[in-house]
Design an enzyme around this catalytic site. Structure first.
Site, PDB file in Angstrom:
ATOM      1  N   CYS A 134       0.817  -1.221   0.000  1.00 10.52           N
ATOM      2  CA  CYS A 134       0.000   0.000   0.000  1.00 10.52           C
ATOM      3  C   CYS A 134       0.847   1.267   0.000  1.00 10.52           C
ATOM      4  CB  CYS A 134      -0.948   0.014   1.191  1.00 10.52           C
ATOM      5  SG  CYS A 134      -2.199  -1.258   1.054  1.00 10.52           S
ATOM      6  N   HIS A 135       1.753   1.365   0.940  1.00  8.90           N
ATOM      7  CA  HIS A 135       2.523   2.600   1.034  1.00  8.90           C
ATOM      8  C   HIS A 135       4.015   2.348   1.196  1.00  8.90           C
ATOM      9  CE1 HIS A 135      -1.604   3.293   2.465  1.00  8.90           C
ATOM     10  NE2 HIS A 135      -1.540   4.264   1.587  1.00  8.90           N
TER      11      HIS A 135
END
Lengths: 170, 417
Positions: A134-135
């Site tokens: 995701c990040h």
């Protein structure tokens, strides 16, 4: 009675009424707020027993505990030494591998990225551990945060070996 | 509100109006003096009202068939799509309606930024508008979770985890929001309740927004306060009503294009996979209208400060009326502001683009620069510009430049010609 004295007594009555009113409103709001907290049926599902006899060396399984994925990883010698040889000063959230994995072969941790809750992917990332798509947080073979926006290591839940083949989480 | 006295013609009308002045209100709305130079950028208020009502109507209809339960929600949405009469149409209208709603609201906001509509005496209209915008984001987010697909589930997880960044109380707050230890059925049912509630709060705020608008009256492209009613104004009905309806018609063509020809273009295919708490999709992105904020969140390497930056990017808009120190409203008379305005628009579009891309390498660098400019624009450029910028002469009224008249002395005072 002087006007001043009368006013003071009035003020006291007003303040006392406001205070009582505030307590009453607070008491009425509390159940309305608290009903959103985890309920009894959710809390009841607090432990899970997992059979790990089928897990071979280097393999990782994921089980669901309280709605969250838990990684159970049987680590290889190489992965263990990689996790234990790290200088604690290099770590963002310093924690010894010995404290995270009592039995060095088995790493049990909640498979939730401590950034915003995605499930990291195994055997990925710059430190040979986990990588969150995701990040972009990188975790090492002990599930400790090494690089990226996540603030802390992946959480180790309370667990115990019921016997050599069974782990009880929670 | 209105300056004139209205008396209903019929005896019953008079009797009723004395008891509840609805007829006076209706007369006020019809005769409401509107600047005669309003352009098509001013039609988005009406379009937005349509969007809100359309979302509420289609939403209530969908609620008759949808089941808010984590085991049944996904299937009930497919049931709507396949079995319910016209269910596909109503759901596609509702799903694309949110995108259309945000498209219109962004145009509406950027119109206000260009023509300085947020400035005195319209600060309260602006602030109510920003609260509406914030509630719209909450509504869109809670609604996106309801189909219980992969994107729904992980959007809910990531967004609720934002609150875990709070020091000390973060974990209790997220558990309270979830009603458990992860996003699950209790989360879904409360999001459903909120998704049904919030549009009605928005509706109430829209009434306040319009009420606050009708006190000073509309701003206009020239950005001067008009005498009302005067030669500079026209009655709302029929002039503005017809113009708004025409604009709505054009808007509906775009709307219909999405609904009928590419209903899934703005969605994400992963949301047609049922929610799975064990697997995160490899690339998760929010809906397009939240991308700039997502880019700001990701551009900050620290969790807590990333979340603070994201909320600050909305809050900075709320206090905008006091950040922009220029007395001149319209960008037409502000040559420097006009350039910065387009720069900001480009900046926000760039933020939206990098928000959709993976947060690494060049994208991350661009996101950081764009985030920095976003805050510099509001916190440094706008306050300084009010003092430094040499504005052009502002006319006294709308008819003046045509009939030949003086410029507005009050606004051009102190400037060398």
């Amino acid at each position: 009675m002087s006007d001043q004295k009368k006013n003071k007594r009035r003020d006291f009555i007003f303040t006392a009424s406001y205070a009582l009113g505030a307590v009453g409103v607070g008491a009425a709001v509390l159940p309305l707020i608290d009903q959103m907290n985890p309920d009894a049926s959710v809390k009841a599902l607090s432990s899970t027993e997992v059979d790990v006899s089928e897990v071979s060396l280097g393999q990782s399984i994921t089980v669901l505990w309280r709605g969250k994925p838990v990684f159970i990883k049987r680590r290889t010698e190489e992965e263990i030494s990689k996790a234990r040889d790290v200088d604690l000063k290099e770590l963002k959230d310093p924690e010894k591998d010995e404290d995270r994995a009592k039995n060095p072969e088995w790493l049990v941790m909640i498979g939730v990225c401590t950034h915003l809750g995605c499930v990291p992917l195994g055997n990925k990332g710059e430190y040979g551990g986990w990588f969150c798509p995701c990040h972009g947080s990188h975790y090492d073979t002990s599930g400790r945060i090494r690089k990226g926006p996540a603030p802390t290591n992946m959480e180790v839940p309370k667990y115990e070996f019921v016997n050599s083949n069974t782990i009880k989480i929670g | 509100m209105s300056d004139h006295e209205y008396t209903p013609k019929s005896k019953f009308g008079k009797w009723f109006n004395d008891r509840l002045p609805l007829l006076s209100l209706s007369a006020h709305l019809r005769e409401y003096p509107t600047p005669k130079n309003l352009n098509y950028w001013w039609t988005f208020g009406g379009i937005l009202t349509f969007c809100l009502v359309a979302q509420i109507v289609t939403g209530i209809v969908l609620a008759m068939h949808y089941v808010a339960n984590s085991d049944l929600a996904f299937a009930s949405v497919e049931h709507i799509m396949r079995d319910v009469n016209y269910g596909w149409l109503i759901r596609y209208f509702h799903a694309n309606g949110s995108s259309m709603f945000f498209l219109a609201v962004y145009i509406h906001i950027f119109r206000a930024l260009y023509y300085g509509s947020y400035k005195s005496p319209r600060e309260v209209i602006w602030i109510i508008g920003m609260i509406i915008y914030f509630l719209m984001m909450m509504t869109a987010f809670t609604g996106y979770v309801l189909p219980w697909g992969q994107m729904s589930f992980w959007a809910a997880t990531v967004i609720t985890n934002l609150f875990s960044a709070m020091p000390f109380i973060g974990e209790s707050v997220t558990n309270w929001l979830w009603g458990g230890f992860a996003v699950a059925n209790p989360t879904l049912t409360r999001f459903y309740a909120l998704h049904y509630l919030l549009p009605f709060l928005i509706f109430g705020l829209v009434i306040l927004h319009i009420w606050a608008l009708h006190v000073p009256g509309n701003n206009n492209p020239i950005g001067i306060e008009l005498k009302k009613p005067s030669k500079d104004t026209v009655p709302f009905h029929p002039y503005i009503v017809i113009k708004d309806l025409f604009a709505l018609l054009i808007f509906l063509i775009v709307f219909a294009f999405f609904v009928f020809y590419s209903p899934n273009l703005l969605g994400h295919p992963d949301n047609y996979i049922e929610a799975n708490p064990m697997v995160t999709p490899s690339h998760i992105v929010p809906e397009w209208y939240l991308l700039p904020f997502y880019a700001i969140l990701r551009s900050v390497p620290d969790k807590l400060f990333g979340v603070i930056a994201m909320f600050a990017s909305v809050f900075v808009l709320v206090i905008l009326p006091w950040l922009d120190t220029s007395k001149v409203k319209s960008a037409i008379f502000r040559p420097l502001y006009k350039q910065f305005y387009w720069f900001l628009l480009a900046d926000v579009i760039i933020l939206g683009y990098v928000g959709a891309m993976p947060a690494e390498g060049l994208y991350l660098l661009v996101a950081r620069v764009a985030t920095a400019y976003y805050f510099v624009h509001f916190l440094i450029v706008l306050p300084v510009l009010g003092y430094k910028e040499k504005t052009l002469d502002v006319p006294l009224s709308l008819t003046d430049p045509v009939l030949g008249g003086s410029t507005n002395e009050a606004l051009t005072k102190g400037q060398k010609k």
